[in-house]
Design a protein around this motif. Structure first.
Motif, short mmCIF file in Angstrom:
data_model
loop_
_atom_site.label_atom_id
_atom_site.label_comp_id
_atom_site.label_asym_id
_atom_site.label_seq_id
_atom_site.Cartn_x
_atom_site.Cartn_y
_atom_site.Cartn_z
N ARG A 57 0.84 -1.19 0.00
CA ARG A 57 0.00 0.00 0.00
C ARG A 57 0.88 1.24 0.00
O ARG A 57 2.01 1.22 0.46
CB ARG A 57 -0.90 0.03 1.24
N THR A 58 0.32 2.32 -0.52
CA THR A 58 1.01 3.60 -0.43
C THR A 58 1.04 4.04 1.02
O THR A 58 0.03 3.99 1.72
CB THR A 58 0.29 4.65 -1.28
N THR A 59 2.20 4.45 1.49
CA THR A 59 2.33 4.83 2.90
C THR A 59 2.95 6.20 3.02
O THR A 59 3.70 6.66 2.14
CB THR A 59 3.20 3.81 3.67
N TYR A 60 2.65 6.86 4.13
CA TYR A 60 3.19 8.18 4.44
C TYR A 60 3.69 8.16 5.88
O TYR A 60 2.95 7.77 6.78
CB TYR A 60 2.11 9.25 4.29
N ARG A 61 4.93 8.55 6.07
CA ARG A 61 5.48 8.59 7.43
C ARG A 61 5.43 10.02 7.95
O ARG A 61 5.90 10.95 7.29
CB ARG A 61 6.92 8.08 7.46
N ILE A 62 4.88 10.16 9.15
CA ILE A 62 4.84 11.44 9.84
C ILE A 62 5.36 11.20 11.25
O ILE A 62 4.66 10.61 12.08
CB ILE A 62 3.41 12.02 9.89
N ARG A 63 6.59 11.60 11.49
CA ARG A 63 7.27 11.34 12.77
C ARG A 63 7.23 9.85 13.09
O ARG A 63 7.77 9.06 12.32
CB ARG A 63 6.66 12.21 13.89
N ASN A 64 6.56 9.47 14.19
CA ASN A 64 6.54 8.05 14.59
C ASN A 64 5.26 7.34 14.16
O ASN A 64 4.90 6.31 14.73
CB ASN A 64 6.70 7.94 16.12
N LYS A 65 4.60 7.89 13.15
CA LYS A 65 3.40 7.28 12.61
C LYS A 65 3.61 6.93 11.14
O LYS A 65 4.29 7.66 10.41
CB LYS A 65 2.19 8.21 12.72
N VAL A 66 3.01 5.82 10.72
CA VAL A 66 2.98 5.47 9.30
C VAL A 66 1.51 5.33 8.92
O VAL A 66 0.77 4.57 9.55
CB VAL A 66 3.74 4.15 9.01
N ILE A 67 1.08 6.07 7.90
CA ILE A 67 -0.31 6.06 7.47
C ILE A 67 -0.41 5.31 6.14
O ILE A 67 0.34 5.60 5.20
CB ILE A 67 -0.85 7.49 7.34
N TYR A 68 -1.33 4.36 6.10
CA TYR A 68 -1.51 3.50 4.93
C TYR A 68 -2.84 3.82 4.24
O TYR A 68 -3.86 3.98 4.90
CB TYR A 68 -1.54 2.01 5.35
N CYS A 69 -2.79 3.91 2.92
CA CYS A 69 -4.01 4.09 2.14
C CYS A 69 -4.55 2.69 1.80
O CYS A 69 -3.94 1.95 1.02
CB CYS A 69 -3.72 4.87 0.86
N LEU A 70 -5.70 2.33 2.37
CA LEU A 70 -6.29 1.00 2.18
C LEU A 70 -7.42 1.06 1.16
O LEU A 70 -7.77 2.13 0.64
CB LEU A 70 -6.79 0.46 3.52
N ASP A 71 -8.01 -0.09 0.89
CA ASP A 71 -9.10 -0.15 -0.06
C ASP A 71 -10.30 0.64 0.44
O ASP A 71 -10.58 0.68 1.65
CB ASP A 71 -9.53 -1.61 -0.30
N GLY A 72 -11.03 1.23 -0.51
CA GLY A 72 -12.22 1.98 -0.14
C GLY A 72 -11.86 3.23 0.62
O GLY A 72 -10.74 3.76 0.55
#
Length: 224
Positions: free
Chosen positions: A16-31
């Protein structure tokens, strides 16, 4: 900044496409779903990783928490009610604060047990470590320590109470005082240390100054 590192093993997070912001990783999931990976640390060392999935039935509806791996005693539903409907970013950031602060408090307790376990008597703490109590018994007094955190994002206690209970066998206590009900004395210097220093640092300062504080307390009682 796109970052594909630290992708969890769960299949819904892989590739999945991911974005790191400090100590968080955000994933773009389905829908209309996003996944957040929270990485926690103590003293620069990595600790647990937690996950949370947010979903919206449509892009016009508010998001809700559908899955998470947070400890059951942390109030994620309250945080969801207070923040997620109005500001998803605030919800994500506030949850990070709660998780990191919980790890910080927990590891501070673990550290004093590891460093000073032979000096600590009874030790009690609540599951989120917002109430911590322990005793010191290797001195002329039994010292009880109680600290409370009024908010889950605190790493220093909002309340501290340290009492020195004179032991009946202490040499400076008279026979009459031994027969009477013991009256504890507050150790203000210890309470101030607990409110301004990390728990291991405060513990070290309390123990270092305790003989002098007890000596002053006994002498003042004798002069009275």
């Amino acid at each position: 900044m796109v970052n594909l590192a630290n992708i969890p093993t769960d299949s819904q997070f892989q590739s999945r496409t991911t974005y790191r912001i400090r100590n968080k990783v955000i994933y773009c999931l389905d829908g209309a779903r996003i996944g957040i990976q929270y990485e926690t640390f103590f003293a620069g060392e990595p600790c647990e990783i937690y996950h949370c999935v947010l979903e919206s039935k449509s892009f016009l509806e508010k998001m809700t928490v559908t899955e998470h791996t947070l400890p059951f005693f942390l109030p994620i539903r309250e945080v969801e009610t207070d923040h997620l409907s109005s500001n998803a970013i605030r919800f994500i950031d506030h949850l990070e604060e709660i998780l990191q602060s919980y790890i910080d408090r927990r590891e501070q307790v673990r550290l004093i047990k590891e460093l000073y376990g032979n000096q600590i008597g009874e030790l009690f703490y609540s599951l989120p470590y917002t109430l911590i109590e322990f005793t010191l018994e290797d001195f002329e007094c039994k010292v009880t320590v109680s600290i409370r955190y009024s908010d889950l994002i605190l790493t220093l206690p909002s309340q501290a109470r340290v009492l020195a209970w004179p032991l009946r066998s202490a040499k400076r206590i008279s026979a009459a005082d031994r027969r009477a009900q013991p009256v504890p004395s507050r150790l203000s210097y210890a309470e101030n240390a607990l409110k301004t220093l990390s728990l291991p640092e405060a513990y070290a300062e309390i123990v270092l100054e305790l003989p002098r504080a007890l000596k002053q307390m006994f002498y003042s009682q004798e002069s009275d």
